[in-house]
Design an enzyme around this catalytic site. Structure first.
Site, mmCIF file in Angstrom:
data_model
loop_
_atom_site.group_PDB
_atom_site.id
_atom_site.type_symbol
_atom_site.label_atom_id
_atom_site.label_comp_id
_atom_site.label_asym_id
_atom_site.label_seq_id
_atom_site.Cartn_x
_atom_site.Cartn_y
_atom_site.Cartn_z
ATOM 1 N N LYS A 25 -4.267 -6.814 -1.621
ATOM 2 C CA LYS A 25 -3.699 -7.611 -0.852
ATOM 3 C C LYS A 25 -3.651 -9.076 -1.905
ATOM 4 C CE LYS A 25 -7.018 -4.839 2.347
ATOM 5 N NZ LYS A 25 -8.707 -5.210 2.762
ATOM 6 N N HIS B 73 -14.134 -4.796 10.463
ATOM 7 C CA HIS B 73 -13.842 -6.083 9.984
ATOM 8 C C HIS B 73 -14.708 -7.256 10.677
ATOM 9 C CE1 HIS B 73 -10.481 -5.766 6.831
ATOM 10 N NE2 HIS B 73 -10.126 -4.894 7.876
ATOM 11 N N SER C 90 -8.736 -0.009 0.269
ATOM 12 C CA SER C 90 -9.539 -0.074 1.552
ATOM 13 C C SER C 90 -10.208 1.160 1.244
ATOM 14 C CB SER C 90 -9.073 -0.220 2.441
ATOM 15 O OG SER C 90 -9.655 -1.184 3.417
ATOM 16 N N HIS C 91 -9.994 2.261 2.847
ATOM 17 C CA HIS C 91 -10.473 2.747 2.763
ATOM 18 C C HIS C 91 -9.544 4.343 2.426
ATOM 19 C CE1 HIS C 91 -7.618 1.174 5.959
ATOM 20 N NE2 HIS C 91 -7.428 2.694 6.808
ATOM 21 N N ARG D 43 1.267 -1.380 0.226
ATOM 22 C CA ARG D 43 -0.222 0.015 -0.327
ATOM 23 C C ARG D 43 0.844 1.382 -0.059
ATOM 24 N NH1 ARG D 43 -5.193 1.044 3.746
ATOM 25 N NH2 ARG D 43 -5.296 -2.166 4.172
ATOM 26 N N GLU E 111 -13.098 -6.599 14.642
ATOM 27 C CA GLU E 111 -12.512 -5.621 15.122
ATOM 28 C C GLU E 111 -13.356 -4.325 15.304
ATOM 29 O OE1 GLU E 111 -8.511 -5.345 13.501
ATOM 30 O OE2 GLU E 111 -9.218 -5.436 10.784
ATOM 31 N N ASP F 248 -13.107 -0.954 -0.353
ATOM 32 C CA ASP F 248 -13.792 -1.963 -0.880
ATOM 33 C C ASP F 248 -14.037 -3.621 -0.103
ATOM 34 O OD1 ASP F 248 -11.737 -2.588 1.786
ATOM 35 O OD2 ASP F 248 -10.739 -3.795 0.609
ATOM 36 N N ASP G 88 -17.016 0.088 3.450
ATOM 37 C CA ASP G 88 -15.265 0.813 3.001
ATOM 38 C C ASP G 88 -15.442 1.169 1.652
ATOM 39 O OD1 ASP G 88 -14.825 -1.875 2.970
ATOM 40 O OD2 ASP G 88 -12.505 -1.024 3.743
ATOM 41 N N SER H 86 -12.711 -2.063 13.544
ATOM 42 C CA SER H 86 -12.246 -0.726 12.249
ATOM 43 C C SER H 86 -14.062 -1.547 10.729
ATOM 44 C CB SER H 86 -11.450 -0.863 11.072
ATOM 45 O OG SER H 86 -11.476 -2.920 11.641
ATOM 46 N N ASP I 57 -15.086 -4.870 2.456
ATOM 47 C CA ASP I 57 -14.628 -5.900 3.688
ATOM 48 C C ASP I 57 -15.039 -5.169 4.806
ATOM 49 O OD1 ASP I 57 -12.453 -4.243 4.127
ATOM 50 O OD2 ASP I 57 -10.740 -5.204 4.256
ATOM 51 N N ARG I 58 -14.932 -3.418 5.019
ATOM 52 C CA ARG I 58 -15.675 -3.336 6.373
ATOM 53 C C ARG I 58 -16.649 -3.302 6.273
ATOM 54 N NH1 ARG I 58 -13.581 0.357 8.592
ATOM 55 N NH2 ARG I 58 -11.717 1.395 6.901
#
Length: 489
Positions: A126, A346, A116-117, A14, A342, A257, A255, A344, A259-260
């Site tokens: 990833k 996820h 992601s975010h 990243r 978590e 992508d 988010d 965030s 995943d959250r």
């Protein structure tokens, strides 16, 4: 090559596009990843099929093209999934693609181009192998393979490129098969933040029977309406108001992508990640009790002690992990856990799913919880499941800026100062958990400092019996950091 060294992080690759992240890096990472997979699997490149998908950022198509060229230059093959959420990339390895596309060979890995975010100027990647994202040590190895096989010459190679396989339809069909008409009678507002979730989530929830109000479903990598990060509560103001104005049961945000997940209750209140995980945990534990099963549930150091204590009290078994999706997944695998999450957002379901973080699937589960409880009690709200949190005051996450190169020395200095003055917080320290930074535990509360895995900040969080004590813990920690970081700079 040195300019790219720090792009290889703990959980992914990243950085800022044009500086840390370029087509040159992605071409060579594609080559290095195939060599790395060859070493891991013993397969020759000609037998390897990798899926590639990307998020909505404006530079993702160019990076995807370069990555695919790097992969095929080795003789390995690419199945291009196009624009798709990160969980769809994971899904492609777990579920696979039709044999006619791979000659019967399984998908060996997925590459997902995303930051992601992070803000729009960022991008990254990833990667998976054996249905798990690469961990910190694996990314270090990939970095070595990438740099040792580096070339400035772009060649076509013998690998094939399959364009494009519509795996989203397959995913949607499976979700409808799993959940049926669970959304009937549930009104949901979905904020996709102009990212990838908008091409999957709202349509799926409609197929499940929900009444869906859409916000920002059209992908746009400039993110014109708000930053795609639902763990920053200020990004959800429109979602909150829309939920309240339309008397919706729930608000769901993704988010960048997908995943959250971020969740807003029917009163417009934001559910922090630990509160959301407790909702899922209570539902899962209640499902497991009649079967005599004690479900194992993993969370991370930033989460409330209420979460861990409640899980253990009502019939589950809780585990605390380092923050980061790679660490969470590893602990799930090691402990045999069937749920994890978590702060965030996820969220990982091994129960009735595949164990990876998927905000769209997590949305299906929260819709299911609301639906079945409303059938028992038409006045049901998510808030009624969160009474244990009323006993404490938990701060939001506090982000303290610190250059990456100063993080380790600063944290070491904080540890020394606390060791020298154990009464610094005005309360007896019961324990110090160091699996990820420092979680300083008091009777009925904690103070946390940890290094962000993805940004030049420390993440802080505090919990106490009341707001005043919580603010005191925060003031002490911020004062400590000010005295250390400002001198170092």
């Amino acid at each position: 090559m040195d300019r790219y060294s720090h792009a290889f992080g703990k959980n992914d690759i990243r950085g800022i596009y044009g500086e840390d992240i370029t087509e040159e890096l992605f071409y060579n990472t594609g080559r290095g990843y195939v060599k790395y997979l060859e070493n891991l699997s013993g397969k020759t490149p000609e037998k390897m099929y990798l899926t590639v998908c990307m998020d909505a950022r404006t530079h993702s198509p160019a990076l995807s093209k370069a990555l695919q060229a790097g992969i095929t230059s080795t003789g390995a093959h690419v199945i291009d999934l196009g624009l798709a959420p990160t969980p769809i990339g994971y899904y492609s390895e777990v579920v696979g693609v039709p044999n006619e596309l791979t000659g019967g060979n399984p998908v060996i890995a997925a590459c997902i181009i995303t930051a992601s975010h992070n803000p729009k100027e960022y991008n990254g990647m990833k990667m998976t192998y054996k249905n798990r994202t690469l961990n910190e040590s694996q990314i270090k190895e990939l970095k070595e393979y990438t740099f040792s096989n580096w070339t400035n010459e772009i060649t076509d190679g013998n690998g094939s490129l399959v364009q494009k396989y519509d795996i989203i339809s397959k995913y949607t069909d499976e979700m409808v098969s799993k959940f049926g008409n669970i959304g009937k009678g549930v009104k949901v507002v979905v904020d996709s933040a102009n990212a990838t979730g908008g091409i999957v989530g709202p349509q799926l929830y409609k197929k499940l029977g929900c009444e869906v109000i859409e916000l920002y479903s059209e992908p746009d990598g400039t993110f014109p309406n708000h930053h795609p990060n639902p763990s920053v509560e200020s990004t959800l103001d429109v979602l909150k108001q829309t939920v309240v104005d339309n008397a919706a049961d729930i608000g769901i945000a993704y988010d960048g992508d997908s995943d959250r997940i971020g969740v807003i209750d029917n009163s417009g209140n934001y559910l922090t990640g630990d509160k959301l995980l407790l909702v899922y945990a209570i539902d899962l534990i209640n499902e497991c009790k009649p079967k005599g099963i004690v479900p194992k549930i993993v969370s991370e150091v930033k989460c409330s002690q209420v979460l861990y204590d409640t899980i253990d009290k009502i019939g589950g078994k809780s585990y605390m992990s380092k923050t980061g999706h790679g660490y969470i997944k590893s602990m799930m695998y090691e402990e045999g856990a069937i749920l994890a999450g978590e702060m965030s957002g996820h969220t990982f379901f091994k129960d009735r799913y595949y164990g990876f973080d998927d905000a769209i699937y997590a949305g299906c589960r929260i819709i299911e919880i609301i639906s079945k409880n409303k059938k028992l009690n038409p006045d049901f709200t998510i808030k009624s499941m969160l009474k244990p949190f009323e006993a404490v005051y938990s701060s939001p996450e506090v982000r303290y800026p610190c250059p990456n190169e100063l993080k380790k020395s600063t944290l070491d200095a904080v540890k020394v100062k606390i060791a020298e003055n154990k009464d610094i917080f005005g309360k007896e320290i019961k324990d110090i958990i160091t699996i990820d930074g420092m979680r300083i535990v008091f009777d009925g509360g904690f103070a946390l400092i940890r290094q962000s895995n993805t940004e030049p900040v420390f993440t802080l969080r505090f919990e106490a019996a009341d707001k005043s004590e919580c603010e005191k813990f925060q003031s002490v920690m911020v004062g400590l950091l000010d005295s250390i970081v400002k001198v170092a700079q």
